[in-house]
Design a protein around this motif. Structure first.
Motif, PDB file in Angstrom:
ATOM      1  N   GLU A   1       0.844  -1.220   0.123  1.00  0.00           N
ATOM      2  CA  GLU A   1       0.011  -0.105  -0.048  1.00  0.00           C
ATOM      3  C   GLU A   1       0.998   1.183   0.063  1.00  0.00           C
ATOM      4  O   GLU A   1       1.965   1.302   0.588  1.00  0.00           O
ATOM      5  N   SER A   2       0.609   2.090  -0.910  1.00  0.00           N
ATOM      6  CA  SER A   2       1.365   3.450  -0.812  1.00  0.00           C
ATOM      7  C   SER A   2       0.888   4.409   0.245  1.00  0.00           C
ATOM      8  O   SER A   2      -0.618   4.870   0.233  1.00  0.00           O
ATOM      9  N   HIS A   3       1.510   4.947   1.006  1.00  0.00           N
ATOM     10  CA  HIS A   3       1.049   6.076   2.180  1.00  0.00           C
ATOM     11  C   HIS A   3       1.603   7.337   1.577  1.00  0.00           C
ATOM     12  O   HIS A   3       2.631   7.410   1.025  1.00  0.00           O
ATOM     13  N   THR A   4       0.870   8.178   2.071  1.00  0.00           N
ATOM     14  CA  THR A   4       1.200   9.665   1.683  1.00  0.00           C
ATOM     15  C   THR A   4       2.367  10.046   2.695  1.00  0.00           C
ATOM     16  O   THR A   4       2.095   9.912   3.725  1.00  0.00           O
ATOM     17  N   ILE A   5       3.635  10.298   2.125  1.00  0.00           N
ATOM     18  CA  ILE A   5       4.646  10.748   3.061  1.00  0.00           C
ATOM     19  C   ILE A   5       4.408  12.216   3.433  1.00  0.00           C
ATOM     20  O   ILE A   5       4.304  13.308   2.337  1.00  0.00           O
ATOM     21  N   SER A   6       4.402  12.498   4.612  1.00  0.00           N
ATOM     22  CA  SER A   6       4.369  13.963   5.080  1.00  0.00           C
ATOM     23  C   SER A   6       5.513  14.708   4.641  1.00  0.00           C
ATOM     24  O   SER A   6       6.645  14.234   4.938  1.00  0.00           O
ATOM     25  N   ALA A   7       5.395  15.977   4.295  1.00  0.00           N
ATOM     26  CA  ALA A   7       6.449  16.846   4.192  1.00  0.00           C
ATOM     27  C   ALA A   7       7.227  17.511   5.562  1.00  0.00           C
ATOM     28  O   ALA A   7       6.511  17.774   6.242  1.00  0.00           O
ATOM     29  N   PRO A   8       8.496  18.048   5.442  1.00  0.00           N
ATOM     30  CA  PRO A   8       8.971  18.383   6.327  1.00  0.00           C
ATOM     31  C   PRO A   8       8.377  19.824   6.739  1.00  0.00           C
ATOM     32  O   PRO A   8       7.721  20.343   5.895  1.00  0.00           O
ATOM     33  N   ARG A   9       8.210  20.464   7.759  1.00  0.00           N
ATOM     34  CA  ARG A   9       7.570  21.642   8.142  1.00  0.00           C
ATOM     35  C   ARG A   9       8.414  22.920   7.510  1.00  0.00           C
ATOM     36  O   ARG A   9       7.694  23.809   7.255  1.00  0.00           O
ATOM     37  N   HIS A  10       9.582  22.672   7.374  1.00  0.00           N
ATOM     38  CA  HIS A  10      10.540  23.717   6.872  1.00  0.00           C
ATOM     39  C   HIS A  10      11.293  23.228   5.855  1.00  0.00           C
ATOM     40  O   HIS A  10      11.847  21.968   6.058  1.00  0.00           O
ATOM     41  N   THR A  11      11.978  23.848   4.821  1.00  0.00           N
ATOM     42  CA  THR A  11      12.909  23.263   4.022  1.00  0.00           C
ATOM     43  C   THR A  11      14.091  23.040   4.378  1.00  0.00           C
ATOM     44  O   THR A  11      14.995  22.192   3.771  1.00  0.00           O
ATOM     45  N   SER A  12      14.591  23.969   5.403  1.00  0.00           N
ATOM     46  CA  SER A  12      16.101  23.786   6.161  1.00  0.00           C
ATOM     47  C   SER A  12      15.867  22.957   7.376  1.00  0.00           C
ATOM     48  O   SER A  12      14.770  22.774   8.002  1.00  0.00           O
ATOM     49  N   GLY A  13      16.988  22.834   7.854  1.00  0.00           N
ATOM     50  CA  GLY A  13      17.095  21.981   9.202  1.00  0.00           C
ATOM     51  C   GLY A  13      16.289  22.668  10.271  1.00  0.00           C
ATOM     52  O   GLY A  13      16.259  24.015  10.129  1.00  0.00           O
ATOM     53  N   TYR A  14      15.750  22.079  11.041  1.00  0.00           N
ATOM     54  CA  TYR A  14      14.955  22.640  12.267  1.00  0.00           C
ATOM     55  C   TYR A  14      14.924  21.480  13.455  1.00  0.00           C
ATOM     56  O   TYR A  14      15.155  20.373  13.209  1.00  0.00           O
ATOM     57  N   PRO A  15      14.889  21.810  14.716  1.00  0.00           N
ATOM     58  CA  PRO A  15      14.779  21.025  15.857  1.00  0.00           C
ATOM     59  C   PRO A  15      13.503  19.980  15.486  1.00  0.00           C
ATOM     60  O   PRO A  15      12.511  20.516  15.288  1.00  0.00           O
ATOM     61  N   GLY A  16      13.892  18.736  15.688  1.00  0.00           N
ATOM     62  CA  GLY A  16      12.535  17.850  15.564  1.00  0.00           C
ATOM     63  C   GLY A  16      12.608  17.296  14.010  1.00  0.00           C
ATOM     64  O   GLY A  16      11.663  16.162  13.946  1.00  0.00           O
ATOM     65  N   ARG A  17      13.368  17.684  13.219  1.00  0.00           N
ATOM     66  CA  ARG A  17      13.333  17.294  11.615  1.00  0.00           C
ATOM     67  C   ARG A  17      13.363  15.751  11.687  1.00  0.00           C
ATOM     68  O   ARG A  17      12.780  14.941  11.022  1.00  0.00           O
ATOM     69  N   GLN A  18      14.260  15.235  12.345  1.00  0.00           N
ATOM     70  CA  GLN A  18      14.729  13.737  12.135  1.00  0.00           C
ATOM     71  C   GLN A  18      13.414  12.982  12.759  1.00  0.00           C
ATOM     72  O   GLN A  18      12.977  12.056  12.411  1.00  0.00           O
ATOM     73  N   ALA A  19      12.916  13.411  13.930  1.00  0.00           N
ATOM     74  CA  ALA A  19      11.573  12.730  14.573  1.00  0.00           C
ATOM     75  C   ALA A  19      10.538  12.956  13.501  1.00  0.00           C
ATOM     76  O   ALA A  19       9.671  12.087  13.468  1.00  0.00           O
ATOM     77  N   ASP A  20      10.259  14.018  12.913  1.00  0.00           N
ATOM     78  CA  ASP A  20       9.469  14.325  11.909  1.00  0.00           C
ATOM     79  C   ASP A  20       9.525  13.447  10.769  1.00  0.00           C
ATOM     80  O   ASP A  20       8.558  12.947  10.277  1.00  0.00           O
ATOM     81  N   CYS A  21      10.773  13.042  10.265  1.00  0.00           N
ATOM     82  CA  CYS A  21      11.091  12.199   9.237  1.00  0.00           C
ATOM     83  C   CYS A  21      10.601  10.569   9.540  1.00  0.00           C
ATOM     84  O   CYS A  21       9.998   9.974   8.707  1.00  0.00           O
ATOM     85  N   LEU A  22      10.995  10.364  10.656  1.00  0.00           N
ATOM     86  CA  LEU A  22      10.536   9.091  11.204  1.00  0.00           C
ATOM     87  C   LEU A  22       9.032   9.007  11.370  1.00  0.00           C
ATOM     88  O   LEU A  22       8.598   7.870  11.010  1.00  0.00           O
TER      89      LEU A  22
END
Length: 91
Positions: A3-24
């Motif tokens: 099944e294909s899931h929609t993958i959420s985009a990062p909140r910002h295009t550059s680095g930000y605190p919590g980006r790794q957790a958002d990617c997970l």
């Protein structure tokens, strides 16, 4: 992948605190489905190998705004988490 899931985009295009957790979080549903349908891919991911299905998933994440390296690292970590959780069922 089953099944294909929609993958959420990062909140910002550059680095930000919590980006790794958002990617997970963005990749967790797709990796869980992949783990259920292709144990070989999960084992490969745990060893740092990107099979065809894993490469497809990483490229889908890139399309959503994550870097390939962010996606690869998240996939590997989620595969290890999945296998670890599976092992605790039998402990």
């Amino acid at each position: 992948m089953v099944e294909s899931h929609t993958i959420s985009a990062p909140r910002h295009t550059s680095g930000y605190p919590g980006r790794q957790a958002d990617c997970l979080a963005a990749l967790r549903p797709a990796v869980a489905d992949l783990a259920a349908s292709s144990q070989d891919s999960v084992v490969a991911a745990m060893g740092g190998e990107m099979t065809g299905e894993l490469l497809t998933l990483a490229h889908e994440a890139q399309g959503a705004g994550w870097s390939f390296d962010e996606a690869r690292e998240a996939i590997e970590k989620l595969a290890r988490e999945y296998e670890g959780a599976k092992g605790t069922i039998f402990d």
